[in-house]
Every structure is written in structure tokens, then in C-alpha cells.
Design an enzyme around this catalytic site. Structure first.
Site, PDB file in Angstrom:
ATOM      1  N   GLN A   1       0.906  -1.168  -0.030  1.00  0.00           N
ATOM      2  CA  GLN A   1       0.129  -0.171   0.001  1.00  0.00           C
ATOM      3  C   GLN A   1       0.867   1.201  -0.018  1.00  0.00           C
ATOM      4  OE1 GLN A   1      -3.403   1.300  -0.959  1.00  0.00           O
ATOM      5  NE2 GLN A   1      -3.485  -0.763  -0.246  1.00  0.00           N
TER       6      GLN A   1
ATOM      7  N   LYS B   1      -0.537  -2.461  -7.912  1.00  0.00           N
ATOM      8  CA  LYS B   1      -0.930  -1.293  -7.135  1.00  0.00           C
ATOM      9  C   LYS B   1      -0.158  -0.155  -7.773  1.00  0.00           C
ATOM     10  CE  LYS B   1      -3.202  -3.930  -3.481  1.00  0.00           C
ATOM     11  NZ  LYS B   1      -3.387  -4.121  -2.043  1.00  0.00           N
TER      12      LYS B   1
HETATM   13  C1  LIG Z   1      -3.112  -5.365  -1.407  1.00  0.00           C
HETATM   14  C2  LIG Z   1      -2.419  -5.556  -0.292  1.00  0.00           C
HETATM   15  C3  LIG Z   1      -2.056  -6.900   0.059  1.00  0.00           C
HETATM   16  C4  LIG Z   1      -2.169  -8.091  -1.023  1.00  0.00           C
HETATM   17  O1  LIG Z   1      -1.783  -7.889  -2.003  1.00  0.00           O
HETATM   18  P1  LIG Z   1      -2.067  -9.068  -3.292  1.00  0.00           P
HETATM   19  O2  LIG Z   1      -1.607  -8.331  -4.630  1.00  0.00           O
HETATM   20  O3  LIG Z   1      -3.410  -9.213  -3.482  1.00  0.00           O
HETATM   21  O4  LIG Z   1      -1.236 -10.061  -3.057  1.00  0.00           O
HETATM   22  C5  LIG Z   1      -1.124  -6.805   1.206  1.00  0.00           C
HETATM   23  N1  LIG Z   1      -1.164  -6.272   1.993  1.00  0.00           N
HETATM   24  C6  LIG Z   1      -1.613  -4.714   1.763  1.00  0.00           C
HETATM   25  C7  LIG Z   1      -1.282  -3.825   2.872  1.00  0.00           C
HETATM   26  C8  LIG Z   1      -2.137  -4.420   0.755  1.00  0.00           C
HETATM   27  O5  LIG Z   1      -2.675  -3.356   0.477  1.00  0.00           O
END
Ligand SMILES: *Cc1c(COP(=O)(O)O)cnc(C)c1O
Length: 410
Positions: free
Chosen positions: A207, A230
């Protein structure tokens, strides 16, 4: 000295994202679910099309031209990831299918390194993917899971952390930024104090990476994980950074092709880093596109991105709080552009459905962080998360949509 930050030309940036031109339910799309996945700029889409159109082949195996081109592009991408995160060695970058996969490599790898009664510490602000693998590890080893609690603002209680640490602590895991609340955790302090008692630290950067460019050497962190999707990259690819000495200590996660040195039915010896952790055919195209996505974001500049997103956060917070009965969860001064909220006792799902009818994509639910919802004694929240391609005008549309939903449901 004040750092010179370029102004972000959001209208120009929006041109890079074809999806932002589409409509949803007859309304222009307002995409505020960036904390779940970010949108993909044309350069990244082009890299994917180019790969499958021109040099799709398996890597590290063939002597033929396509295989060599694909291998070269994949290894260049690994270098880009190394440079972005400032890892000391290229082989400290393991390309995985994403954050969840990366965490599981480490959690499984520690099975033989922990003894009954050893302690591992997680934060109360974790995503399920940073809780469950450690619980499974505790079940296998008899180690004990301890939790750094949080306060009403959504901040970790660092004085309790101090008390939890001891010579029994072997590992500490926390996210850098909470996906549910947006809180930025004091990871420098968390890492330093863990190292003082000889514990290893894993930081979940899933994140934080879209907002902050991390420097793993400066942090001194032992493991750092993130997902490309992300960060304007594709799904199904991410990274595990590990310090060389730690990656050498951990056993392979999966057996298969690509991760071996010599195989006989009597004994197999493993390949060196990074291949030891990369069994099977990886997401070749995804890895290459991840590198292109990092280039794209670095071209804009992470300081510029953070500066602009903070502006959106301030604006969105102010505008949403003008709605009567609206409560924001996660009010730390140190937070990124995530606003989690509820209105009176209206179920978040109902508000989410109505704002979707108006073209606005927000997340509703527990955001894979049920312990946080339990803390606030709520079933979930509505979460609007802003990215650098969002605008204040879009926030105005969200606010109007939420007002409308409140009127219909209140
Ligand atoms: C999105 C997220 C994850 C999981 O990521 P994936 O791409 O689904 O494996 C783990 N920790 C945080 C803080 C996230 O925002």
C-alpha cells in the site's frame, strides 16, 4: 532546504489511462478503488501487447532468438525493480506473483528457523495476507503471535511494541501503510527496535509503494514485499526483496523447473539466487510490464505524486466531513490518500451500490482487515482511495453521490 516539486498536470496524465474515458451506468467513471488495484497506463498496455506480438517465449532455457530476447527483457525488468527499491544486489530481487505469494515464501521459509515458544510480532493494522501466513507458521512451529495494538486514530501503540519486544522475538511484520485506513506506520522505528533484540523484519509495502519510493538499504529491512498491480502494473506479479544472507538461509518455497542446479533421483541441488525461489515459468510478460510501470511512475516522480495526492486527501476529507453523520475511520496525521468512512448506521454496502449507479467506484466491506473493523465494532466501511490521476472534480462527484445515497437510505 525545501525540495523542488514539479506541479502535476493531471489532465495530461489522464490521457495516459484509456480506462478513464469509459462510462459506468451512463456516467463518466470515477475510479476511487486505487488501494485495491491501480489503473494501467497505455505504455504498460503497449508493453504487454508488444511482448505477445513480438517475442513471447520461455526464458532462461532456449538458445533461440525469441527466448534470448524475452530473457533479456525479463532480467532488465529485475534490474529496474532493484534500482527502484535500491537493493544492493540484483539477485536479492525475487519476482513473485504478488505480495501474498512473497509473504508466504518467507513465512514458510521460517518453519525450520523457529522453535516452540519463540515469538513473532504483527501489527493490529494488517491485511489478512499478512496475518494468516504467520498464524499458519505458528501452528507449524509452536511459536507465539503477538499483536501491536492500535488507538482510535488508527495508529500503532509504540509503547506497547516496546514491551512486546524481547530476546524471544524472532520476527516482526507490519505494513508500511494500512490499506484499510491509510495510516503510515513508523517503520524506521519498528525496524530499528526489532533489530536491537536481534529479530528480522518484513515490511509489507503493497500500500505504500504507490505513494512512497522505499530505499531498502537505508531502511535496513530484512524483507520487503509489494505487488505491481497497485503500482500501475499488471496483476499476477510482485516482488520479494530479501537481504542476501536471509535469502540464502531460507529453503526454497516450491520445487520445480528453473530452481535447480542438478537433479538426480538420489539428490537435487538448488540453483543460486534469485532462481532458487522462482520455480516454474514465471509471469514473464507481467515482469517486463512491471518494469515499464516503474519507469512510468518514476518519470512523474514520487514526490510530485505524493504532494498531489495529499492535496486530494485534504480536499476530500474536508468535503466529506461537511456531510452530516459522516465519520472517518483512520485520522492519523500521518496518512495517505485513503478515506474510510460510514454515515450514521447505514450499511456501507448500500451506499457503495448507490454510488456505483452514479459511476463512482469505491470499496465497501472489511478491506481484508477484519481485526480493524472489530476494533471499531463496525461491519465495514466505505473506502475511497485516490491516485495521482484523480481530480478534485471527481471528489465533488463522490460527495454528491454520497449525499444522494444518504438521502435515499437515511
Ligand atoms: C493489497 C494488499 C495486500 C495483498 O496484495 P496482493 O496483490 O493481493 O497479494 C497485502 N497487504 C496490503 C497492505 C495490501 O494493500
Amino acid at each position: 532546504m525545501q525540495k523542488e516539486i514539479d506541479m502535476l498536470d493531471v489532465q495530461k496524465i489522464r490521457e495516459d489511462f484509456p480506462i478513464l474515458k469509459r462510462e459506468v451506468n451512463g456516467k463518466p467513471l470515477v475510479y476511487f478503488d486505487n488501494a485495491a488495484t491501480s489503473q494501467t497506463p497505455q505504455v504498460v498496455i503497449d508493453a504487454i501487447v508488444d511482448y505477445y506480438s513480438n517475442y513471447n517465449a520461455n526464458i532462461h532455457r532456449g538458445v533461440h532468438t525469441l527466448s534470448q530476447e524475452a530473457t533479456d527483457a525479463y532480467e532488465i525488468a529485475r534490474k529496474k525493480v532493484q534500482n527502484h527499491f535500491n537493493a544492493k544486489h540484483t539477485h536479492e530481487i525475487i519476482l513473485t506473483s504478488g505480495t501474498t505469494h512473497s509473504i508466504n515464501i518467507v513465512a514458510t521459509g521460517f518453519t525450520n528457523l523457529l522453535a516452540k515458544g519463540d515469538e513473532i510480532i504483527v501489527s493490529a493494522l494488517e491485511h489478512h495476507s499478512n496475518i494468516v501466513p504467520w498464524q499458519m507458521l505458528c501452528e507449524r512451529t509452536g511459536a507465539i503471535l503477538k499483536v501491536i495494538p492500535m488507538n482510535e486514530e488508527g495508529e500503532l501503540l509504540m509503547d506497547v511494541y516496546d514491551q512486546l519486544l524481547s530476546d524471544k522475538t524472532k520476527l516482526v511484520f507490519t505494513n508500511h501503510i494500512s490499506n484499510a485506513l491509510g495510516t503510515i506506520n513508523p517503520i524506521e522505528e519498528i525496524i530499528q527496535k526489532a533489530h536491537n533484540v536481534g529479530a528480522a523484519v518484513l515490511i509489507d509495502g503493497a500500500q505504500s509503494c504507490p505513494h512512497i519510493k522505499p530505499d531498502v538499504q537505508e531502511l535496513g529491512v530484512d524483507f520487503y514485499v509489494a505487488s505491481a498491480h497497485k503500482l500501475c502494473g499488471p496483476t499476477g506479479v510482485g516482488l520479494l526483496y530479501g537481504k542476501e544472507e536471509w535469502l540464502n538461509k531460507l529453503p526454497p518455497y516450491q520445487g520445480g523447473g528453473e530452481m535447480i542446479d542438478q537433479v538426480t533421483f538420489e539428490k537435487t541441488t538448488y540453483a543460486g539466487l534469485p532462481h532458487k525461489f522462482e520455480a516454474g515459468t514465471p509471469n514473464i510478460c507481467g515482469g517486463i510490464a512491471f518494469g515499464v510501470a516503474l519507469d512510468y511512475m518514476n518519470n512523474i516522480g514520487f514526490d510530485t505524486i505524493a504532494d498531489y495526492e495529499n492535496e486530494l486527501l485534504d480536499y476530500g476529507t474536508k468535503k466529506l466531513l461537511e456531510i452530516e453523520g459522516l465519520k472517518i475511520y483512520g485520522t492519523s496525521k500521518n496518512k495517505t490518500s485513503v478515506i474510510s468512512f460510514n454515515i450514521d448506521t447505514i450499511h456501507p454496502y448500500d451506499i457503495g451500490s448507490i454510488v456505483d449507479k452514479l459511476g463512482v467506484a469505491v470499496r465497501t466491506g472489511h478491506h481484508c482487515a477484519q481485526p480493524i473493523m472489530d476494533f471499531y465494532k463496525i461491519p465495514g466501511t466505505i473506502r475511497a482511495s485516490f491516485s495521482f490521476y484523480n481530480t478534485k472534480e471527481e471528489i465533488d462527484i463522490l460527495v454528491e453521490a454520497v449525499k444522494k445515497a444518504k438521502m435515499m437510505l437515511g
